[in-house]
Design a protein around this motif. Structure first.
Motif, PDB file in Angstrom:
ATOM      1  N   LEU A  99       0.825  -1.210   0.000  1.00  0.00           N
ATOM      2  CA  LEU A  99       0.000   0.000   0.000  1.00  0.00           C
ATOM      3  C   LEU A  99       0.858   1.258   0.000  1.00  0.00           C
ATOM      4  N   ALA A 100       1.966   1.222   0.743  1.00  0.00           N
ATOM      5  CA  ALA A 100       2.856   2.386   0.779  1.00  0.00           C
ATOM      6  C   ALA A 100       3.471   2.629  -0.593  1.00  0.00           C
ATOM      7  N   ALA A 101       3.878   1.556  -1.269  1.00  0.00           N
ATOM      8  CA  ALA A 101       4.449   1.709  -2.607  1.00  0.00           C
ATOM      9  C   ALA A 101       3.412   2.285  -3.565  1.00  0.00           C
ATOM     10  N   LEU A 102       2.179   1.796  -3.479  1.00  0.00           N
ATOM     11  CA  LEU A 102       1.116   2.305  -4.348  1.00  0.00           C
ATOM     12  C   LEU A 102       0.831   3.777  -4.071  1.00  0.00           C
ATOM     13  N   ALA A 103       0.773   4.142  -2.776  1.00  0.00           N
ATOM     14  CA  ALA A 103       0.476   5.531  -2.420  1.00  0.00           C
ATOM     15  C   ALA A 103       1.588   6.473  -2.875  1.00  0.00           C
ATOM     16  N   VAL A 104       2.837   6.056  -2.679  1.00  0.00           N
ATOM     17  CA  VAL A 104       3.960   6.908  -3.085  1.00  0.00           C
ATOM     18  C   VAL A 104       4.008   7.041  -4.601  1.00  0.00           C
ATOM     19  N   ALA A 105       3.736   5.933  -5.328  1.00  0.00           N
ATOM     20  CA  ALA A 105       3.737   5.998  -6.787  1.00  0.00           C
ATOM     21  C   ALA A 105       2.655   6.947  -7.295  1.00  0.00           C
ATOM     22  N   VAL A 106       1.474   6.901  -6.696  1.00  0.00           N
ATOM     23  CA  VAL A 106       0.400   7.815  -7.087  1.00  0.00           C
ATOM     24  C   VAL A 106       0.783   9.258  -6.769  1.00  0.00           C
ATOM     25  N   LEU A 107       1.399   9.464  -5.604  1.00  0.00           N
ATOM     26  CA  LEU A 107       1.833  10.811  -5.231  1.00  0.00           C
ATOM     27  C   LEU A 107       2.856  11.348  -6.223  1.00  0.00           C
ATOM     28  N   GLY A 108       3.713  10.453  -6.733  1.00  0.00           N
ATOM     29  CA  GLY A 108       4.733  10.886  -7.679  1.00  0.00           C
ATOM     30  C   GLY A 108       4.166  11.460  -8.962  1.00  0.00           C
ATOM     31  N   SER A 109       2.986  11.021  -9.343  1.00  0.00           N
ATOM     32  CA  SER A 109       2.389  11.526 -10.588  1.00  0.00           C
ATOM     33  C   SER A 109       2.006  13.001 -10.479  1.00  0.00           C
ATOM     34  N   PHE A 110       1.939  13.551  -9.270  1.00  0.00           N
ATOM     35  CA  PHE A 110       1.591  14.957  -9.072  1.00  0.00           C
ATOM     36  C   PHE A 110       2.809  15.816  -8.758  1.00  0.00           C
ATOM     37  N   MET A 111       3.995  15.207  -8.719  1.00  0.00           N
ATOM     38  CA  MET A 111       5.206  15.929  -8.351  1.00  0.00           C
ATOM     39  C   MET A 111       5.884  16.510  -9.586  1.00  0.00           C
ATOM     40  N   PRO A 112       6.537  17.677  -9.462  1.00  0.00           N
ATOM     41  CA  PRO A 112       7.350  18.182 -10.570  1.00  0.00           C
ATOM     42  C   PRO A 112       8.515  17.227 -10.852  1.00  0.00           C
ATOM     43  N   GLU A 113       9.050  17.294 -12.058  1.00  0.00           N
ATOM     44  CA  GLU A 113      10.078  16.327 -12.455  1.00  0.00           C
ATOM     45  C   GLU A 113      11.310  16.396 -11.560  1.00  0.00           C
ATOM     46  N   PHE A 114      11.752  17.608 -11.199  1.00  0.00           N
ATOM     47  CA  PHE A 114      12.942  17.729 -10.358  1.00  0.00           C
ATOM     48  C   PHE A 114      12.711  17.087  -8.994  1.00  0.00           C
ATOM     49  N   ALA A 115      11.555  17.357  -8.403  1.00  0.00           N
ATOM     50  CA  ALA A 115      11.245  16.756  -7.102  1.00  0.00           C
ATOM     51  C   ALA A 115      11.164  15.238  -7.211  1.00  0.00           C
ATOM     52  N   MET A 116      10.659  14.750  -8.347  1.00  0.00           N
ATOM     53  CA  MET A 116      10.562  13.319  -8.563  1.00  0.00           C
ATOM     54  C   MET A 116      11.955  12.679  -8.625  1.00  0.00           C
ATOM     55  N   LEU A 117      12.887  13.351  -9.316  1.00  0.00           N
ATOM     56  CA  LEU A 117      14.255  12.847  -9.398  1.00  0.00           C
ATOM     57  C   LEU A 117      14.916  12.848  -8.022  1.00  0.00           C
ATOM     58  N   GLN A 118      14.669  13.890  -7.242  1.00  0.00           N
ATOM     59  CA  GLN A 118      15.216  13.943  -5.888  1.00  0.00           C
ATOM     60  C   GLN A 118      14.655  12.820  -5.026  1.00  0.00           C
ATOM     61  N   ALA A 119      13.353  12.591  -5.129  1.00  0.00           N
ATOM     62  CA  ALA A 119      12.721  11.527  -4.346  1.00  0.00           C
ATOM     63  C   ALA A 119      13.251  10.153  -4.763  1.00  0.00           C
ATOM     64  N   THR A 120      13.565   9.993  -6.047  1.00  0.00           N
ATOM     65  CA  THR A 120      14.140   8.735  -6.514  1.00  0.00           C
ATOM     66  C   THR A 120      15.492   8.490  -5.860  1.00  0.00           C
ATOM     67  N   ASN A 121      16.317   9.543  -5.788  1.00  0.00           N
ATOM     68  CA  ASN A 121      17.615   9.409  -5.121  1.00  0.00           C
ATOM     69  C   ASN A 121      17.455   9.081  -3.644  1.00  0.00           C
ATOM     70  N   TRP A 122      16.488   9.722  -2.993  1.00  0.00           N
ATOM     71  CA  TRP A 122      16.250   9.435  -1.570  1.00  0.00           C
ATOM     72  C   TRP A 122      15.861   7.971  -1.369  1.00  0.00           C
ATOM     73  N   ALA A 123      15.022   7.478  -2.265  1.00  0.00           N
ATOM     74  CA  ALA A 123      14.603   6.079  -2.148  1.00  0.00           C
ATOM     75  C   ALA A 123      15.790   5.130  -2.343  1.00  0.00           C
ATOM     76  N   LEU A 124      16.685   5.461  -3.268  1.00  0.00           N
ATOM     77  CA  LEU A 124      17.865   4.624  -3.479  1.00  0.00           C
ATOM     78  C   LEU A 124      18.756   4.609  -2.241  1.00  0.00           C
ATOM     79  N   PHE A 125      18.948   5.770  -1.634  1.00  0.00           N
ATOM     80  CA  PHE A 125      19.741   5.806  -0.406  1.00  0.00           C
ATOM     81  C   PHE A 125      19.001   5.127   0.745  1.00  0.00           C
ATOM     82  N   GLY A 126      17.666   5.067   0.645  1.00  0.00           N
ATOM     83  CA  GLY A 126      16.907   4.308   1.631  1.00  0.00           C
ATOM     84  C   GLY A 126      17.241   2.829   1.582  1.00  0.00           C
ATOM     85  N   LEU A 127      17.515   2.311   0.372  1.00  0.00           N
ATOM     86  CA  LEU A 127      17.963   0.918   0.258  1.00  0.00           C
ATOM     87  C   LEU A 127      19.279   0.711   0.991  1.00  0.00           C
TER      88      LEU A 127
END
Length: 216
Positions: free
Chosen positions: A17-45
């Motif tokens: 559910l968290a993955a689904l919610a975050v993916a849906v939220l990403g569709s409303f984010m600007p591209e730069f913020a989306m790229l930043q969030a992608t990096n944060w998720a990678l460092f989360g790994l």
């Protein structure tokens, strides 16, 4: 036992559910913020790996960044060399994961079968990280290359292609949104796998080692 199973099911459902919610939220984010969030998720790994090793097993490691970096370099080298021939870089992701796993396995084998413990694990992993940093930062000369990929030294590796899906017309790079969704789903899968591992006997052995290695 039933409480443990129900708790595990809850965590797995929560990951999905968290993955689904975050993916849906990403569709409303600007591209730069989306790229930043992608990096944060990678460092989360990266943080998840330290949580498993230190938080659950009680093994303090300074080497997580080295394993992470080995995977990143392996992806870059593989992607640069694979893309002109295979029109995709998804296989390079597997190469990167395998490179990090092989390095971690080799270091772990020599440390744990050599009966290295306590603070010495931290010292050895720190020394390994510093050695790899020194080696990789000394490769700025163009002669340091693997195939078409120049290592780059302090400048870093350049020309690394993005994640590319194979298509009939030569491959299609993932858009910022698709890259974000891919990474979020990958994080959810890894987290769910860790929950499953920790609920297995292996996970309980890790907890026992953390509490009392000698008695375990």
């Amino acid at each position: 036992m039933s409480n443990l199973r129900s708790g595990l099911k809850f965590r797995l459902v929560a990951c999905a559910l968290a993955a689904l919610a975050v993916a849906v939220l990403g569709s409303f984010m600007p591209e730069f913020a989306m790229l930043q969030a992608t990096n944060w998720a990678l460092f989360g790994l990266l943080a998840l790996s330290l949580t498993l090793v230190w938080g659950h097993a009680g093994i303090f490691s300074f080497g997580q960044g080295a394993f992470f970096g080995a995977g990143a370099y392996a992806y870059g080298i593989a992607a640069i060399n694979f893309l002109p021939h295979t029109n995709e870089t998804m296989s390079a992701v597997l190469v990167g994961a395998l490179a990090g796993a092989v390095l971690a396995t080799a270091v772990g084998y020599f440390m744990f079968y050599g009966k290295v413990g306590d603070v010495y694990v931290g010292i050895i992993t720190l020394a390994m990280t510093l050695v790899l940093f020194t080696v990789m930062s000394s490769t700025a000369d163009p002669k340091y290359r693997i195939g078409e990929a120049q290592i780059g030294g302090y400048n870093g590796m350049s020309g690394i292609p993005p994640l590319t899906w194979p298509t009939a017309d030569g491959g299609e790079p993932l858009s910022a949104f698709h890259m974000f969704v891919f990474v979020v789903v990958l994080c959810a899968v890894v987290l769910a796998a860790l929950y499953l591992i920790l609920e297995r006997p292996f996970g309980r052995v890790l907890a026992a080692l953390r509490e009392n290695e000698l008695r375990t």
